[in-house]
Scaffold this active site. Structure first.
Site, mmCIF file in Angstrom:
data_model
loop_
_atom_site.group_PDB
_atom_site.id
_atom_site.type_symbol
_atom_site.label_atom_id
_atom_site.label_comp_id
_atom_site.label_asym_id
_atom_site.label_seq_id
_atom_site.Cartn_x
_atom_site.Cartn_y
_atom_site.Cartn_z
ATOM 1 C CD GLU A 32 -38.596 69.031 34.990
ATOM 2 O OE1 GLU A 32 -39.604 69.726 35.206
ATOM 3 O OE2 GLU A 32 -37.497 69.515 34.671
ATOM 4 C CD GLU B 243 -36.078 69.576 31.118
ATOM 5 O OE1 GLU B 243 -36.138 70.608 31.830
ATOM 6 O OE2 GLU B 243 -37.063 68.896 30.820
#
Ligand SMILES: *[C@@H]1O[C@H](CO)[C@@H](O)[C@H](O)[C@H]1NC(C)=O
Ligand SMILES: *[C@@H]1O[C@H](CO)[C@@H](O)[C@H](O)[C@H]1NC(C)=O
Ligand SMILES: *[C@@H]1O[C@H](CO)[C@@H](O)[C@H](O)[C@H]1NC(C)=O
Length: 336
Positions: free
Chosen positions: A156, A271
């Site tokens: 991320e 995710e």
């Protein structure tokens, strides 16, 4: 904090059933969980057992028996190379990581090595593509003969220049291949927390989207997968156990799916998660079904998360007391 529900450390990726009207071609290649622990705590490098921990090895067997085959093991770069990005690998942390990786891959599953660094090192945005390439070359050299390892360039990236994120991903790919690790998959993550729903719209500090900057990545082994994350709560952060509605997952994946297809790329939802309630359970099924129905571009999906220190965290898939375990393992197993 962007928490994703694939269990970290043991990768369970969920395969969705194809829509009834279609004949299912293949199962999803990767279905699993994020495994957390080694990235916990803010102390650097920190102390094993106090600041951070490693996943319980038997967790992998439990989740593999439920159909999962991919475990995203979250680590911290600073703990692996405490003297700096180009420094030597710490023998103890590396030993623990290798123990996890070998345990997973000896069981026949994939181990995704994921530095949970958000594009930062010691809190500062990584700007040296050369240092980042060296870091990855050192790590990949250790695992170059294990084809069940998957390298995830970083977790991320966010609030950075989109062009820098793409350059860092390319440097990681180049370093991994230069190490002689040529058989493994690599997952590239984008800016804006690598969100699928904003892949074509969110802009970095340079005004560029992931769609614009990430499209030009090249891999000499042609085993590059774009890893995106997708949560189902109102702001897409994965911080609420309330899902927008039962079709929000497929809605949020549509633009990224079109981008992957038109650019002949492969993706993975690295995710995702939802709370234990009927709307989220329907939304998770909807998203996995959508992923499965579009498996020409989506290779798999990973629940966020599992790990020994999650406690009562709403998305914990840790066997067997994790709040999400009893509800979501059977739901995910239907897609394996
Ligand atoms: C996935 O696992 C890593 C490591 O535990 C964690 O840092 C990251 O936040 C997780 N993803 C999400 C969306 O929570
Ligand atoms: C794991 O790390 C600890 C210290 O952090 C070390 O004592 C132990 O030997 C390591 N385990 C392996 C298998 O390398
Ligand atoms: C779910 O929410 C999205 C986003 O607000 C909306 O576009 C969509 O129409 C909703 N779907 C349903 C079935 O209500």
């Amino acid at each position: 904090m962007h928490l994703s529900i694939f269990v970290a450390a043991a990768g369970l990726s969920a395969l969705a059933f194809a829509a009834p009207a279609h004949e299912k071609r293949t199962k999803l290649q990767f279905f699993g969980v994020n495994e957390s622990g080694p990235e916990f705590g803010t102390s650097l490098p920190g102390v094993y057992g106090t600041d951070y921990t490693w996943p319980t090895l038997s967790t992998y067997n439990t989740l593999i028996a439920k159909g999962m085959n991919t475990f995203r093991v979250n680590i911290l770069m600073e703990r692996l190379t405490p003297s700096g990005m180009t420094g030597s690998l710490d023998a103890a942390y590396l030993g623990n990581l290798t123990q996890q990786v070998n345990y997973i891959t000896n069981a026949g599953a994939y181990a995704i090595i994921c530095p949970h660094n958000y594009g930062r090192f010691n809190g500062a945005i990584i700007t040296s593509t050369s240092d980042f390439q060296t870091w990855w070359q050192h790590v990949a050299a250790v695992y170059k003969s294990n084809s069940k390892v998957i390298f995830d360039t970083n977790n991320e990236y966010h609030d950075m220049a989109g062009s820098l994120v793409a350059s860092l991903n390319q440097a990681a790919i180049n370093g991994i291949r230069a190490a002689g690790a040529t058989s493994q998959y690599i997952t590239a993550e984008g800016n804006a927390y690598t969100g699928a729903w904003t892949w074509t719209t969110a802009t970095g500090t340079d005004g560029k989207t992931n769609a614009a900057t990430m499209v030009s990545l090249t891999d000499s082994s042609n085993k590059l997968i774009y890893q995106m994350h997708q949560y189902l709560d109102s702001d897409g952060s994965g911080t609420s156990g309330t899902c927008v509605n039962s079709t929000i997952g497929s809605d949020r994946l549509k633009a990224a799916t079109a981008w992957l297809r038109s650019n002949k790329k492969q993706g993975m939802v690295g995710e995702f998660a939802g709370g234990v309630n009927s709307v989220c359970e329907a939304a998770v099924k909807d998203m996995l079904s959508y992923i499965d129905a579009n498996d020409d571009v989506w290779t798999g999906a990973l629940w966020w998360a599992a790990g020994p220190w999650w406690g009562t965290y709403m998305f914990s898939l840790e066997p067997t007391a994790g709040p999400a375990y009893a509800t979501y393992v059977p739901i995910l197993a239907a897609y394996k």
